[in-house]
Design an enzyme around this catalytic site. Structure first.
Site, PDB file in Angstrom:
ATOM      1  CB  CYS A   1       0.472  41.414  49.652  1.00  0.00           C
ATOM      2  SG  CYS A   1       1.207  41.486  48.017  1.00  0.00           S
TER       3      CYS A   1
ATOM      4  CD  GLU B   1       3.576  48.375  46.082  1.00  0.00           C
ATOM      5  OE1 GLU B   1       2.483  47.814  46.286  1.00  0.00           O
ATOM      6  OE2 GLU B   1       3.800  49.049  45.068  1.00  0.00           O
ATOM      7  CG  LEU B   2       1.862  49.580  53.254  1.00  0.00           C
ATOM      8  CD1 LEU B   2       1.265  50.710  54.059  1.00  0.00           C
ATOM      9  CD2 LEU B   2       3.246  49.204  53.777  1.00  0.00           C
TER      10      LEU B   2
ATOM     11  CD  GLU C   1      -2.046  40.984  54.919  1.00  0.00           C
ATOM     12  OE1 GLU C   1      -1.457  41.608  55.823  1.00  0.00           O
ATOM     13  OE2 GLU C   1      -1.671  41.005  53.734  1.00  0.00           O
TER      14      GLU C   1
ATOM     15  CE  LYS D   1      15.123  44.992  57.181  1.00  0.00           C
ATOM     16  NZ  LYS D   1      15.152  43.508  57.285  1.00  0.00           N
ATOM     17  N   PRO D   2      16.876  42.923  53.173  1.00  0.00           N
ATOM     18  CG  PRO D   2      18.093  40.941  52.863  1.00  0.00           C
ATOM     19  CD  PRO D   2      18.263  42.432  53.041  1.00  0.00           C
ATOM     20  CB  ALA D   3      12.354  39.427  55.313  1.00  0.00           C
TER      21      ALA D   3
HETATM   22  P1  NAD Z   1       6.850  43.118  58.114  1.00  0.00           P
HETATM   23  O1  NAD Z   1       6.304  44.489  57.993  1.00  0.00           O
HETATM   24  O2  NAD Z   1       6.940  42.498  59.451  1.00  0.00           O
HETATM   25  O3  NAD Z   1       8.316  43.047  57.512  1.00  0.00           O
HETATM   26  C1  NAD Z   1       8.635  43.548  56.240  1.00  0.00           C
HETATM   27  C2  NAD Z   1      10.043  44.065  56.265  1.00  0.00           C
HETATM   28  O4  NAD Z   1      10.094  45.129  57.206  1.00  0.00           O
HETATM   29  C3  NAD Z   1      11.081  43.036  56.712  1.00  0.00           C
HETATM   30  O5  NAD Z   1      12.274  43.257  56.001  1.00  0.00           O
HETATM   31  C4  NAD Z   1      11.287  43.380  58.180  1.00  0.00           C
HETATM   32  O6  NAD Z   1      12.577  43.041  58.646  1.00  0.00           O
HETATM   33  C5  NAD Z   1      11.123  44.894  58.151  1.00  0.00           C
HETATM   34  N1  NAD Z   1      10.741  45.478  59.429  1.00  0.00           N
HETATM   35  C6  NAD Z   1      10.052  44.916  60.452  1.00  0.00           C
HETATM   36  N2  NAD Z   1       9.941  45.785  61.483  1.00  0.00           N
HETATM   37  C7  NAD Z   1      10.564  46.920  61.097  1.00  0.00           C
HETATM   38  C8  NAD Z   1      10.801  48.187  61.717  1.00  0.00           C
HETATM   39  N3  NAD Z   1      10.375  48.431  62.947  1.00  0.00           N
HETATM   40  N4  NAD Z   1      11.481  49.125  61.027  1.00  0.00           N
HETATM   41  C9  NAD Z   1      11.918  48.877  59.777  1.00  0.00           C
HETATM   42  N5  NAD Z   1      11.745  47.699  59.144  1.00  0.00           N
HETATM   43  C10 NAD Z   1      11.062  46.736  59.790  1.00  0.00           C
HETATM   44  O7  NAD Z   1       6.009  42.218  57.114  1.00  0.00           O
HETATM   45  P2  NAD Z   1       6.234  40.696  56.752  1.00  0.00           P
HETATM   46  O8  NAD Z   1       5.588  39.880  57.808  1.00  0.00           O
HETATM   47  O9  NAD Z   1       7.656  40.409  56.427  1.00  0.00           O
HETATM   48  O10 NAD Z   1       5.478  40.603  55.367  1.00  0.00           O
HETATM   49  C11 NAD Z   1       4.129  40.376  55.295  1.00  0.00           C
HETATM   50  C12 NAD Z   1       3.386  41.674  55.022  1.00  0.00           C
HETATM   51  O11 NAD Z   1       3.876  42.250  53.819  1.00  0.00           O
HETATM   52  C13 NAD Z   1       1.924  41.430  54.787  1.00  0.00           C
HETATM   53  O12 NAD Z   1       1.157  42.399  55.421  1.00  0.00           O
HETATM   54  C14 NAD Z   1       1.796  41.535  53.279  1.00  0.00           C
HETATM   55  O13 NAD Z   1       0.506  41.859  52.834  1.00  0.00           O
HETATM   56  C15 NAD Z   1       2.791  42.589  52.974  1.00  0.00           C
HETATM   57  N6  NAD Z   1       3.184  42.528  51.559  1.00  0.00           N
HETATM   58  C16 NAD Z   1       2.735  43.515  50.718  1.00  0.00           C
HETATM   59  C17 NAD Z   1       3.053  43.468  49.367  1.00  0.00           C
HETATM   60  C18 NAD Z   1       2.575  44.534  48.423  1.00  0.00           C
HETATM   61  O14 NAD Z   1       3.110  44.627  47.340  1.00  0.00           O
HETATM   62  N7  NAD Z   1       1.616  45.353  48.799  1.00  0.00           N
HETATM   63  C19 NAD Z   1       3.844  42.422  48.867  1.00  0.00           C
HETATM   64  C20 NAD Z   1       4.273  41.438  49.755  1.00  0.00           C
HETATM   65  C21 NAD Z   1       3.935  41.512  51.105  1.00  0.00           C
END
Ligand code: NAD
Length: 477
Positions: free
Chosen positions: A280, A246-247, A381, A171-173
């Protein structure tokens, strides 16, 4: 305008509703995508379950050949894929191209690792027994990826999972599904058997609901924010699904008084402003030692003022748009908060309007100094082109500041004294350390965090571990 279906069981599937994908540099709608929900997610999990048996039983060199084929096809289409990535995500085209090529590198690396999944023979305690530990794929994997690296985050999960013999539902963003769905076409052309990889775009909650409740899904691999990671972990406990998380990150960047200043200035710029600071592992807090503070901050300010903001297709641009308005608002909030606490804006500190670019979300690269340690930029962040700057006196002091965060993804420092370097990297509570290196991510090394930055590793031979389980076999003779 191009329309994309969902990639389920080797077919392109349309649904009743569609989602619009917009270009963050212009605000224009660039494509439509079928909107998946719980039903499509269940169909995809069923397809992945059916495909698992044959895929996991396929001899490793045959699986490896298909993965290698994926890598070759990504490389052959790199320019076109990079253009799609820049259009949906905004990053400068050369950064998009580098991300696409790195995605190919992940598939190539894991095509090779697929052939090296070894077990162990174990000496028995009695003469009439033989003991083995073998490694087997965990089963169907669900992968949820973010928008900031829409291609390489998928490659980093899917390639080790497939190499291990798992099948996958991605599931991509919702803001950046095009790079993912283009990958579906590449999988199809590379000879991937139907159902081995499935891609479902759509709103996250219903799709995640299927991932979390369907017992066929044995592992969830998530990259995204700490808050969503925590929510998924709570829900995944019900069915004891294996997890990789990976957060978020909050990287300190330390410049010691014996650092090469020019290299360190270039390092800060590369670490902080790549992908408009939406990385990240990018630097969030810059700590510079007292003796070099004045000179370093002046040199850095000059370099940052020279960075060009604009649309990703302009080759002279260093910093593209941010993903959306709320991302810009978060940076604005952090700048306002820093200034309210006595912070001083050295450069930047405002939105940028790009002539003829429509309604894009641009923010100037920004440095803020004289900030208190309780300011938002020191605590949370940023995920944008803002860097907080502090002056420190001793290594002991800066180590404490650097570790004073719940996050633990990446940390950086520049210095030359061997003893100080070793003590510093041993003390920093982070999963990734860049010493005189602002961009440490490579396919052959384990990437991941500690503390609230999650657990599990992607990349390197460790990247396969999360998709494999040990099975112990004891044979009485
Ligand atoms: P996000 O958590 O909002 O979204 C990430 C993914 O999760 C998306 O596909 C989104 O659709 C999905 N998602 C959102 N709400 C959800 C829910 N309730 N249930 C299931 N899935 C859900 O994050 P973002 O804004 O897309 O990305 C930025 C974050 O990702 C930052 O905190 C960044 O640091 C982190 N990140 C971490 C790494 C790593 O490797 N540690 C790499 C890239 C990004």
């Amino acid at each position: 305008m191009k329309h994309y279906g969902l990639w389920i069981n080797g077919n392109w599937v349309d649904t009743e509703n569609t989602m619009a994908v917009t270009n963050p540099a212009t605000g224009e709608v660039i494509a439509t995508v079928a909107e998946g929900g719980i039903q499509q997610a269940q169909d995809a999990i069923d397809a992945a379950s059916r495909a698992f048996r044959a895929w996991s039983a396929m001899p490793a060199p045959d699986r490896a050949r298909i993965l290698r084929n994926v890598a070759d096809r990504i490389r052959a289409r790199a320019q076109g894929l990079a253009e799609i990535l820049t259009t949906e995500q905004g990053k400068p085209l050369r950064e998009a191209k580098a991300e696409i090529l790195m995605s190919a590198d992940y598939f190539e690396w894991n095509s090779e690792e697929a052939k090296r999944i070894y077990g162990e023979t174990i000496p028995a305690s009695v003469p009439n027994k033989r003991l083995w530990a073998i490694r087997q794929p965990v089963g169907v994997v669900a992968a949820i990826t973010p928008w900031n690296f829409p291609a390489s985050m998928i490659a980093r999960k899917v390639s080790p999972a497939l190499a291990a013999g798992c099948t996958v539902v991605i599931k991509p963003a919702e803001t950046t599904p095009l790079s993912a769905l283009e990958m579906g076409q590449i999988f199809e052309q590379a000879g991937m058997p139907s159902g081995v990889v499935n891609i479902i775009a759509g709103p996250p909650e219903p799709i995640a609901e299927a991932f979390l409740t369907n017992p066929a899904v044995r592992k969830l691999s998530f990259t995204g924010s700490t808050e969503v990671g925590q929510l998924l972990m709570r829900r995944a406990a019900q069915d004891l699904k294996k997890l990789s998380l990976e957060l978020g990150g909050h990287a300190p960047f330390i410049v010691m008084d014996d650092a090469d200043l020019e290299l360190a200035v270039a390092g800060v710029v590369a670490s902080k402003f790549r992908n408009a600071g939406q990385t990240c592992i990018c630097a969030n807090r810059l700590y510079v030692q007292h003796a070099i503070y004045e000179e370093f901050s002046q040199r850095l300010a000059r370099r940052v003022r020279d960075l060009k903001v604009g649309t990703g297709f302009d080759p002279s641009v260093d910093i593209g748009p941010m993903i959306d308005n709320s991302a810009v608002e978060k940076v604005e909030r952090q700048v306002r908060d820093a200034v309210a606490r006595g912070g001083r804006v050295i450069t930047g500190g405002q939105r940028v309007v790009i002539p003829n670019a429509g309604s894009g979300w641009f923010y100037a690269p920004t440095l803020v100094a004289d900030i208190t340690h309780d300011a938002l930029v020191a605590q949370e962040e940023t995920f944008g082109p803002l860097l907080g700057l502090w002056e420190y006196q001793t290594d002991e002091e800066v180590m404490q500041w650097a570790n004073d965060t719940p996050y633990g993804l990446a940390a950086y420092f520049y210095g030359r004294d061997l003893g100080r370097v070793v003590r510093m990297y041993e003390s920093l509570q982070y999963g990734i350390i860049g010493v005189n290196d602002p961009v440490p991510t490579v396919v052959q090394a384990p990437f991941g965090g500690v503390k609230h930055s999650g657990f599990g590793r992607e990349g390197g031979h460790q990247g396969l571990d999360d998709y494999l389980e040990w099975k112990f076999v004891s044979i009485g003779l």
